[in-house]
Design a protein around this motif. Structure first.
Motif, short mmCIF file in Angstrom:
data_model
loop_
_atom_site.label_atom_id
_atom_site.label_comp_id
_atom_site.label_asym_id
_atom_site.label_seq_id
_atom_site.Cartn_x
_atom_site.Cartn_y
_atom_site.Cartn_z
N TRP A 99 -7.78 -58.37 -35.03
CA TRP A 99 -8.40 -58.04 -36.31
C TRP A 99 -9.82 -58.60 -36.42
CZ3 TRP A 99 -8.18 -54.87 -40.23
CH2 TRP A 99 -8.75 -55.22 -41.45
N ASP A 100 -10.01 -59.85 -35.95
CA ASP A 100 -11.32 -60.49 -36.08
C ASP A 100 -12.41 -59.78 -35.27
OD1 ASP A 100 -10.37 -62.42 -37.81
OD2 ASP A 100 -9.90 -63.85 -36.22
N GLU A 101 -12.00 -59.00 -34.28
CA GLU A 101 -12.98 -58.28 -33.47
C GLU A 101 -13.45 -57.00 -34.14
OE1 GLU A 101 -13.26 -56.29 -28.98
OE2 GLU A 101 -11.71 -57.78 -29.41
N VAL A 102 -12.65 -56.44 -35.03
CA VAL A 102 -12.96 -55.12 -35.58
C VAL A 102 -13.22 -55.11 -37.08
CG1 VAL A 102 -11.64 -53.97 -33.77
CG2 VAL A 102 -10.50 -54.57 -35.92
N ASN A 103 -13.05 -56.24 -37.76
CA ASN A 103 -13.14 -56.26 -39.23
C ASN A 103 -14.56 -56.40 -39.76
OD1 ASN A 103 -13.75 -58.91 -38.70
ND2 ASN A 103 -12.16 -59.78 -40.03
N HIS A 104 -15.55 -56.28 -38.89
CA HIS A 104 -16.93 -56.46 -39.32
C HIS A 104 -17.88 -55.59 -38.50
CE1 HIS A 104 -16.56 -59.13 -35.84
NE2 HIS A 104 -17.85 -58.95 -35.67
N GLN A 125 -7.49 -61.40 -44.46
CA GLN A 125 -6.96 -62.04 -43.27
C GLN A 125 -5.45 -61.79 -43.21
OE1 GLN A 125 -8.56 -63.54 -40.74
NE2 GLN A 125 -10.46 -62.94 -41.76
N PRO A 126 -5.00 -60.97 -42.25
CA PRO A 126 -3.56 -60.67 -42.16
C PRO A 126 -2.76 -61.92 -41.86
CG PRO A 126 -4.74 -59.85 -40.23
CD PRO A 126 -5.78 -60.29 -41.20
N GLU A 127 -1.55 -61.96 -42.42
CA GLU A 127 -0.70 -63.13 -42.23
C GLU A 127 -0.14 -63.19 -40.81
OE1 GLU A 127 2.30 -63.05 -45.21
OE2 GLU A 127 0.89 -63.11 -46.90
N ARG A 128 0.05 -62.03 -40.19
CA ARG A 128 0.62 -61.97 -38.85
C ARG A 128 -0.29 -61.16 -37.92
NH1 ARG A 128 4.97 -61.58 -42.38
NH2 ARG A 128 6.67 -63.07 -42.01
N ARG A 129 -0.01 -61.27 -36.62
CA ARG A 129 -0.78 -60.52 -35.62
C ARG A 129 -0.27 -59.08 -35.57
NH1 ARG A 129 -0.07 -63.02 -30.14
NH2 ARG A 129 -1.75 -61.60 -29.55
N LYS A 170 -3.08 -53.17 -44.07
CA LYS A 170 -3.58 -52.47 -45.26
C LYS A 170 -4.85 -53.14 -45.77
CE LYS A 170 -2.33 -51.00 -49.95
NZ LYS A 170 -2.94 -49.68 -49.75
N VAL A 171 -5.85 -52.33 -46.07
CA VAL A 171 -7.10 -52.82 -46.67
C VAL A 171 -7.09 -52.42 -48.14
CG1 VAL A 171 -9.61 -52.68 -46.65
CG2 VAL A 171 -8.35 -52.68 -44.49
N GLU A 228 4.86 -58.52 -36.61
CA GLU A 228 4.01 -59.28 -35.68
C GLU A 228 4.15 -58.69 -34.28
OE1 GLU A 228 2.96 -63.87 -34.38
OE2 GLU A 228 4.64 -63.45 -35.72
N ARG A 229 3.03 -58.50 -33.61
CA ARG A 229 2.99 -57.89 -32.27
C ARG A 229 3.15 -58.99 -31.22
NH1 ARG A 229 -1.72 -55.45 -29.12
NH2 ARG A 229 -0.90 -53.63 -28.03
N LEU A 230 4.30 -58.98 -30.54
CA LEU A 230 4.63 -60.04 -29.59
C LEU A 230 4.53 -59.51 -28.16
CD1 LEU A 230 7.89 -61.37 -31.33
CD2 LEU A 230 5.53 -62.18 -31.67
N LEU A 231 3.83 -60.23 -27.31
CA LEU A 231 3.73 -59.86 -25.91
C LEU A 231 5.00 -60.31 -25.18
CD1 LEU A 231 1.97 -58.65 -23.67
CD2 LEU A 231 1.01 -60.94 -23.29
N LEU A 232 5.62 -59.39 -24.46
CA LEU A 232 6.89 -59.68 -23.80
C LEU A 232 6.69 -60.21 -22.38
CD1 LEU A 232 9.05 -56.59 -24.86
CD2 LEU A 232 9.00 -58.88 -25.90
#
Length: 543
Positions: free
Chosen positions: A141-146, A164-168, A175-176, A296-300
């Motif tokens: 999110w921090d890469e695309v929110n600006h 700032q989203p609570e989860r990844r 939602k904005v 939350e998006r978890l890497l497996l």
């Protein structure tokens, strides 16, 4: 409009070697992009492997629903009609969804996809459809929110969504709020100078934000407004309908996961052995898949016979994970190493348009394609530009500055220019004063040391303190000279902030909307009229 090729440093050595056909890079990719028959060879391979991809009509039906909602243009409908034809191929490329379409390179990538598809169609004599893959499943999110807008100060104005989203979560799932959209609109309206095109550009941006759930939808609407007329088909990789279609592909990625991991590691080792740097991590035990758990998006990873995440929030056996792909395909998403495989499972991808960093990390996936019976497509570098406005060009001519000099940094050139405008010759006087002081004072230090050894150290310390004081006055004089030439130096700053904000290429920082505000939507037509160049060459456009 003048177009001049210029060197732009900082690219990947592996990607550069691939594009130029040098070094050992050729062994790391499937097709030689410079080979005259490469397009025909790839098309033949795609015809032979149509059975490995998802049902074409089902994919097109899904894309129709998405594009009618966010990219409803008759040229897009025509592209989808053509994509349904059994001999149609695809040129694909994509990017994360960003605020105001993100940096200018996104626009250039979209333009490259369209132009490359047209060129391939002319070369092969069969339909080739341009497709833009919106990476809405990514979670950074921090890469695309600006984004940044060029200002007149000169400086770059940052516009940011403060949420700032609570989860990844995946970016498309965040939602904005309406208030956030309104604030972003107000910020860009204030940042853009008045022009004959401003009202139209603001209406365009407002259309992108109206009723948009998040960045993914807003991004798609704006990209559609810019390129829908050229038939650019859009998809969001996080689209639930698309996810449902991809169920069988996720099953294959799970079933062949160990083989895929071995392929990634083997290719990564070969890349390093050839002397290149890895552009993406290949983790030990990595499944190269994400699972969405409680938003939350978890890497497996694979551990003790289970697919689990680093914190152990979820754990599946192979059988359980396969059942989960059947029941909830929307909970799965790809990482950078499996996304190319998913793209080729959806489309007959003749070529993929990529940035240099992407070309480098795609090398890791070559053998993985083979695990699934596929082949890596042709890889084409996106077109790369710097736009130089007339005022900036005027200043560059005035101070005799080349693009390369601006690229390499102007700090020393500024100082040299100040010296030429120092009517009193203060810099030379300071140099002379320091040399004269040292020449006169050094014998005193040495003779003092003969009287008493400790005086030598005191004298040396005293000499350095006096030199520091002279340097302090020299710096203050330099500051005063800068103030006297403030207007001229602001013009130097304008050049730097326009072409290389924060020391980065213009295309990696600014949104296109500064230039659209200045030149109108016809700017896109101008970019589309630039001769196609798929060699990775950077070009400076004097508009």
């Amino acid at each position: 409009m003048r177009i001049i090729p210029e060197e732009l440093r900082g690219g990947s050595a592996l990607a550069e070697d691939y594009i130029q056909g040098t070094g050992r890079a050729r062994d790391l990719y499937e097709y030689d992009v410079l080979h005259a028959d490469a397009y025909a060879q790839r098309a033949k391979r795609l015809d032979e492997t149509e059975h490995l991809r998802l049902n074409r009509k089902d994919v097109v039906a899904c894309l129709r629903i998405y594009n009618e909602q966010y990219n409803a243009h008759k040229a897009v409908r025509a592209s989808l009609d053509r994509l349904e034809q059994p001999d149609a191929l695809v040129v694909a490329g994509g990017q994360q969804s960003g605020l105001f379409t993100g940096p200018m390179l996104v626009v250039y990538k979209a333009a490259t996809i369209i132009k490359a598809a047209k060129e391939a169609e002319e070369r092969l004599g069969r339909p080739v459809i341009p497709v833009f893959w919106i990476a809405g499943e990514d979670h950074d999110w921090d890469e695309v929110n600006h984004t940044y807008v060029m200002a007149n100060d000169p400086q770059a104005v940052k516009i940011k969504l403060n949420k700032q989203p609570e989860r990844r979560s995946s970016v498309s799932a965040i939602k904005v709020d309406v208030a956030e959209w309104k604030q972003a609109m107000a910020d860009i309206e204030q940042s853009l100078p008045d022009s004959e095109h401003k009202a139209d550009i603001l209406r365009m941006i407002k259309h992108g934000f109206n009723d948009s759930y998040g960045l993914g939808e807003g991004f798609a609407k704006l990209l559609g407004l810019l390129f829908g007329a050229y038939g650019l088909v859009l998809l969001d990789s996080a689209d639930p309908l698309l996810r449902k279609l991809e169920t069988s592909v996720f099953r294959r990625l799970v079933q062949h996961n160990d083989e895929l991991e071995q392929a990634y590691h083997a290719t990564a080792a070969r890349i390093v052995d050839y002397g290149y740097h890895l552009q993406a991590d290949v983790n030990e035990g990595g499944a190269n898949l994400f699972y969405i758990h409680e938003e939350e998006r978890l890497l497996l990873f694979k551990q003790d016979g289970l697919f689990t995440d680093r914190r152990g929030q979820v754990a599946f056996t192979v059988e359980e994970l396969l059942e989960e792909t059947d029941r909830h395909p929307e909970r799965f998403s790809n990482n950078v190493l499996t996304r190319p495989l998913m793209q080729d499972s959806l489309f007959p991808v003749l070529a993929s348009v990529l940035g240099l960093g992407e070309i480098a990390y795609w090398a890791i996936t070559r053998d993985a394609f083979g695990v699934l019976g596929m082949q890596m497509p042709l890889l084409l570098p996106r077109m790369s530009f710097t736009l130089v406005e007339p005022g900036v060009e005027k200043h560059m001519l005035k101070y005799e500055l080349s693009f390369g000099e601006v690229r390499d940094g102007l700090e020393e050139r500024k100082k040299q220019w100040i010296v030429t405008h120092d009517q009193l010759g203060m810099q030379e006087q300071f140099v002379g004063a320091k040399e004269a002081f040292v020449r006169m004072y050094e014998p005193l230090i040495q003779q003092s040391g003969l009287i008493e050894k400790g005086l030598l150290r005191i004298g040396e310390t005293n000499r350095e303190k006096i030199l520091e004081q002279i340097a302090y006055l020299e710096a203050k004089v330099q500051e005063a000279l800068f103030r006297q030439n403030e207007t001229a130096l602001r013009q130097w700053d304008r050049i730097e902030w326009s072409l290389f904000p924060f020391g980065q290429p213009q295309e990696r920082v600014y949104t296109i909307y500064h230039f659209l505000n200045r030149y109108g939507r016809s700017l896109i037509d101008m970019i589309m009229d630039v001769p196609t160049d798929l060699t990775g060459m950077h070009r400076v456009i004097y508009v």
